[in-house]
Write a protein that holds these residues in place. Structure first.
Motif, PDB file in Angstrom:
ATOM      1  N   THR A  26       0.835  -1.203   0.000  1.00  0.00           N
ATOM      2  CA  THR A  26       0.000   0.000   0.000  1.00  0.00           C
ATOM      3  C   THR A  26       0.872   1.256   0.000  1.00  0.00           C
ATOM      4  O   THR A  26       2.031   1.211   0.425  1.00  0.00           O
ATOM      5  CB  THR A  26      -0.925   0.017   1.229  1.00  0.00           C
ATOM      6  OG1 THR A  26      -0.114  -0.049   2.416  1.00  0.00           O
ATOM      7  CG2 THR A  26      -1.870  -1.178   1.213  1.00  0.00           C
TER       8      THR A  26
ATOM      9  N   GLU B 188      -1.825   9.096   1.308  1.00  0.00           N
ATOM     10  CA  GLU B 188      -3.173   9.055   0.727  1.00  0.00           C
ATOM     11  C   GLU B 188      -3.756  10.461   0.817  1.00  0.00           C
ATOM     12  O   GLU B 188      -3.336  11.280   1.653  1.00  0.00           O
ATOM     13  CB  GLU B 188      -4.069   8.102   1.536  1.00  0.00           C
ATOM     14  CG  GLU B 188      -3.616   6.658   1.552  1.00  0.00           C
ATOM     15  CD  GLU B 188      -4.508   5.763   0.702  1.00  0.00           C
ATOM     16  OE1 GLU B 188      -5.411   6.299   0.021  1.00  0.00           O
ATOM     17  OE2 GLU B 188      -4.291   4.543   0.725  1.00  0.00           O
TER      18      GLU B 188
ATOM     19  N   ARG C 294      -9.994   0.245   0.563  1.00  0.00           N
ATOM     20  CA  ARG C 294     -10.105   1.150  -0.588  1.00  0.00           C
ATOM     21  C   ARG C 294      -9.657   0.464  -1.871  1.00  0.00           C
ATOM     22  O   ARG C 294     -10.327   0.540  -2.912  1.00  0.00           O
ATOM     23  CB  ARG C 294      -9.255   2.403  -0.354  1.00  0.00           C
ATOM     24  CG  ARG C 294      -9.170   3.323  -1.587  1.00  0.00           C
ATOM     25  CD  ARG C 294      -8.171   4.443  -1.413  1.00  0.00           C
ATOM     26  NE  ARG C 294      -6.809   3.994  -1.191  1.00  0.00           N
ATOM     27  CZ  ARG C 294      -6.001   3.536  -2.150  1.00  0.00           C
ATOM     28  NH1 ARG C 294      -6.437   3.414  -3.393  1.00  0.00           N
ATOM     29  NH2 ARG C 294      -4.759   3.165  -1.861  1.00  0.00           N
ATOM     30  N   ILE C 295      -8.508  -0.218  -1.819  1.00  0.00           N
ATOM     31  CA  ILE C 295      -7.953  -0.852  -3.013  1.00  0.00           C
ATOM     32  C   ILE C 295      -8.872  -1.961  -3.518  1.00  0.00           C
ATOM     33  O   ILE C 295      -9.135  -2.077  -4.720  1.00  0.00           O
ATOM     34  CB  ILE C 295      -6.541  -1.398  -2.714  1.00  0.00           C
ATOM     35  CG1 ILE C 295      -5.580  -0.237  -2.425  1.00  0.00           C
ATOM     36  CG2 ILE C 295      -6.021  -2.225  -3.881  1.00  0.00           C
ATOM     37  CD1 ILE C 295      -4.238  -0.665  -1.863  1.00  0.00           C
TER      38      ILE C 295
ATOM     39  N   THR D 258     -12.115  -0.331  -5.057  1.00  0.00           N
ATOM     40  CA  THR D 258     -11.989   0.496  -6.258  1.00  0.00           C
ATOM     41  C   THR D 258     -11.203  -0.153  -7.385  1.00  0.00           C
ATOM     42  O   THR D 258     -11.377   0.206  -8.545  1.00  0.00           O
ATOM     43  CB  THR D 258     -11.311   1.832  -5.904  1.00  0.00           C
ATOM     44  OG1 THR D 258     -10.004   1.579  -5.367  1.00  0.00           O
ATOM     45  CG2 THR D 258     -12.140   2.606  -4.892  1.00  0.00           C
ATOM     46  N   ARG D 259     -10.355  -1.137  -7.072  1.00  0.00           N
ATOM     47  CA  ARG D 259      -9.489  -1.692  -8.098  1.00  0.00           C
ATOM     48  C   ARG D 259      -9.614  -3.205  -8.264  1.00  0.00           C
ATOM     49  O   ARG D 259      -9.082  -3.762  -9.234  1.00  0.00           O
ATOM     50  CB  ARG D 259      -8.029  -1.339  -7.794  1.00  0.00           C
ATOM     51  CG  ARG D 259      -7.811   0.167  -7.643  1.00  0.00           C
ATOM     52  CD  ARG D 259      -6.357   0.523  -7.637  1.00  0.00           C
ATOM     53  NE  ARG D 259      -5.686   0.080  -8.857  1.00  0.00           N
ATOM     54  CZ  ARG D 259      -4.375   0.122  -9.046  1.00  0.00           C
ATOM     55  NH1 ARG D 259      -3.593   0.582  -8.092  1.00  0.00           N
ATOM     56  NH2 ARG D 259      -3.837  -0.298 -10.170  1.00  0.00           N
ATOM     57  N   MET D 260     -10.279  -3.875  -7.332  1.00  0.00           N
ATOM     58  CA  MET D 260     -10.371  -5.334  -7.400  1.00  0.00           C
ATOM     59  C   MET D 260     -11.807  -5.830  -7.374  1.00  0.00           C
ATOM     60  O   MET D 260     -12.055  -7.025  -7.243  1.00  0.00           O
ATOM     61  CB  MET D 260      -9.584  -5.957  -6.231  1.00  0.00           C
ATOM     62  CG  MET D 260      -8.114  -5.590  -6.211  1.00  0.00           C
ATOM     63  SD  MET D 260      -7.228  -6.184  -4.725  1.00  0.00           S
ATOM     64  CE  MET D 260      -7.295  -7.962  -4.969  1.00  0.00           C
ATOM     65  N   HIS D 261     -12.766  -4.908  -7.512  1.00  0.00           N
ATOM     66  CA  HIS D 261     -14.185  -5.283  -7.370  1.00  0.00           C
ATOM     67  C   HIS D 261     -14.662  -6.236  -8.450  1.00  0.00           C
ATOM     68  O   HIS D 261     -15.654  -6.936  -8.262  1.00  0.00           O
ATOM     69  CB  HIS D 261     -15.069  -4.034  -7.337  1.00  0.00           C
ATOM     70  CG  HIS D 261     -14.899  -3.141  -8.520  1.00  0.00           C
ATOM     71  ND1 HIS D 261     -15.567  -3.342  -9.703  1.00  0.00           N
ATOM     72  CD2 HIS D 261     -14.127  -2.044  -8.707  1.00  0.00           C
ATOM     73  CE1 HIS D 261     -15.224  -2.411 -10.570  1.00  0.00           C
ATOM     74  NE2 HIS D 261     -14.341  -1.608  -9.991  1.00  0.00           N
TER      75      HIS D 261
ATOM     76  N   TYR E 171     -16.392   2.753   0.382  1.00  0.00           N
ATOM     77  CA  TYR E 171     -15.763   3.041  -0.906  1.00  0.00           C
ATOM     78  C   TYR E 171     -16.599   2.494  -2.071  1.00  0.00           C
ATOM     79  O   TYR E 171     -16.108   2.321  -3.182  1.00  0.00           O
ATOM     80  CB  TYR E 171     -14.352   2.443  -0.950  1.00  0.00           C
ATOM     81  CG  TYR E 171     -13.421   3.088   0.056  1.00  0.00           C
ATOM     82  CD1 TYR E 171     -12.840   4.329  -0.202  1.00  0.00           C
ATOM     83  CD2 TYR E 171     -13.137   2.462   1.264  1.00  0.00           C
ATOM     84  CE1 TYR E 171     -11.998   4.925   0.725  1.00  0.00           C
ATOM     85  CE2 TYR E 171     -12.291   3.050   2.202  1.00  0.00           C
ATOM     86  CZ  TYR E 171     -11.732   4.287   1.918  1.00  0.00           C
ATOM     87  OH  TYR E 171     -10.897   4.885   2.838  1.00  0.00           O
TER      88      TYR E 171
END
Length: 447
Positions: free
Chosen positions: A54, A58, A99-100, A103-106, A315
């Motif tokens: 990470t 931020e 968050r990751i 937003t990026r692995m959903h 998120y």
């Protein structure tokens, strides 16, 4: 300009203070930290978790979505010169993982098994003496709403602690929903909730009763709250709490806790478990099972975590989740004298070359490294005793002498730095993992 052999006797002429709450870690301590982290990571890998790294910074408003009031109050903030926005140094890694994932692995299939290793910074009161820098190694299991998922976290924590050589440790299990169910049913005033929570956390029974005296709630509810600090012990605590509590939310929490413990029985870790229904020190984002691990001789938890089903939803991606993290510096405090951790500081060989030609020394060094040994060359020109003294101070186990007078052409001379005992070995024997036995045999022969 410094020359080889020059000793600096008065470094205090340069003042280089650090901010309070952070530290330099010299190689001896850094080696121990690396050893502990590697042991933790090996367990996480074996349980099927994948590592995530990470960012150190931020945007504050984005990070704040995943933090409660407690963590927001401990966050370091400053303005970004490039954007003019407020940046934050994360005080905890779990909100970053949330968050990751959101937003990026959903688009990836659930569950996500993720682990991480990193440092976070938290504001601390100056007089507390606590470190503001925390080394964390943790896991997040996102996408499973199951007692088995919670039990998996606890079982992993036990496996790590056993693997590090701890005995007599305890994992304190609690359930934040049990406490919240009682408090919601009580409808207490905001003025009394915070001091009451602090009194319960400190197990101050008389203070709890005193705070409740002026509140307009039923005697039964007062009794439920007053008993919270005493609901500590074995699994019989769950049965005792079930007889006392009246609200449905707390009853469901007890059922959930009982299911998790039943699964932990299958893992064979029951001897390490205690139940503490008055433990309410979980972070604001926790929603269910919480736990902390304690080892003998260390006054703070070495690991903590629990269920946090609402965090990724902040998120835009609702998903149940559970996880926990180790505090590596707390682990180090409990392991500082363990032989394995002490051994992690040491290196294998320092090469001392008495020949004019360096080729043999460099070739042997390469072969030792290729065989998995650590090996450094003493490039500075100095006598044998000085090189041996350097090796001892640098925690190098053996000095390898090339070109020693008492050796045959195909032999090298090894000196063990711990006791200065020397032995001649052939090049083939040098790559034998049982070199220490040769020293011991030689000692027996001399005896």
């Amino acid at each position: 300009m410094f020359h080889s052999g020059l000793t600096v006797t008065n470094p205090s002429c340069i003042e280089a203070p650090l901010p309070k709450g952070v530290s330099d870690f010299l190689p001896e301590t850094a080696d121990k930290i690396t050893f502990i982290a590697s042991r933790i990571h090996s367990v996480f890998d074996l349980w099927g978790f994948r590592r995530m790294i990470t960012p150190l910074l931020e945007f504050e408003d984005v990070l704040a979505l995943g933090m409660g009031e407690e963590l927001r109050g401990k966050t370091f903030r400053f303005e970004d010169r490039q954007t003019g926005k407020l940046l934050a140094i994360p005080p905890d890694i779990t909100p970053q993982v949330a968050r990751i994932v959101a937003t990026r692995m959903h688009a990836l299939p659930l569950p996500h098994r993720i682990y991480y290793n990193g440092r976070v910074l938290r504001q601390a009161q100056m007089q507390s003496g606590r470190s503001r820098e925390i080394f964390q190694s943790g896991v997040e299991l996102i996408g499973l709403d199951s007692p088995e998922a919670d039990a998996e976290m606890v079982a992993m924590a036990v496996e790590v602690l056993k693997g590090l050589g701890f005995t007599g440790f305890k994992i304190d299990l609690g359930h934040i929903a049990f406490y919240r169910g009682i408090m919601d049913a009580a409808s207490l005033s905001e003025a009394v909730r915070r001091p009451l929570q602090e009194a319960i956390a400190k197990k101050e029974v008389s203070a709890v009763r005193s705070l409740l005296e002026g509140e307009k709630v039923s005697d039964r509810v007062k009794e439920e709250i007053a008993l919270l600090p005493r609901l500590f012990g074995g699994r019989e605590v769950i049965e005792e709490a079930a007889r006392i509590v009246g609200n449905d939310r707390s009853k469901r929490a007890l059922d959930n806790l009982a299911q998790v413990i039943e699964i932990l029985d299958i893992y064979g870790v029951a001897e390490h478990l205690t139940v503490d229904l008055g433990e309410i020190r979980g972070l604001d984002y926790h929603t269910g099972i919480t736990f902390e691990g304690f080892v003998p001789g260390v006054g703070e938890a070495v690991c903590s975590g629990g269920r946090y089903d609402d965090l990724t939803a902040n998120y835009g991606f609702p998903a149940p989740a559970t996880g926990f993290a180790f505090n590596i510096m707390a682990l180090l405090a409990g392991l500082s004298r363990k032989p394995e951790v002490e051994a992690s500081r040491s290196r294998d060989f320092l090469i001392f070359n008495q020949k004019d030609d360096r080729r043999e020394a460099l070739e042997i060094a390469q072969k030792l490294r290729a065989s998995g040994f650590t090996c450094a060359r003493d490039i500075i020109k100095r006598d044998l005793e000085s090189s041996l003294d350097y090796a001892r101070k640098m925690d190098i186990r053996m000095l390898l002498v090339i070109g020693a007078d008492n050796c045959k052409d195909n032999e090298l001379y090894l000196v063990r730095t711990a006791d200065h005992r020397g032995v001649a070995v052939t090049r083939e024997e040098l790559f034998d993992k049982g070199l220490e036995e040769k020293f011991d045999r030689q000692g027996e022969n001399h005896g």
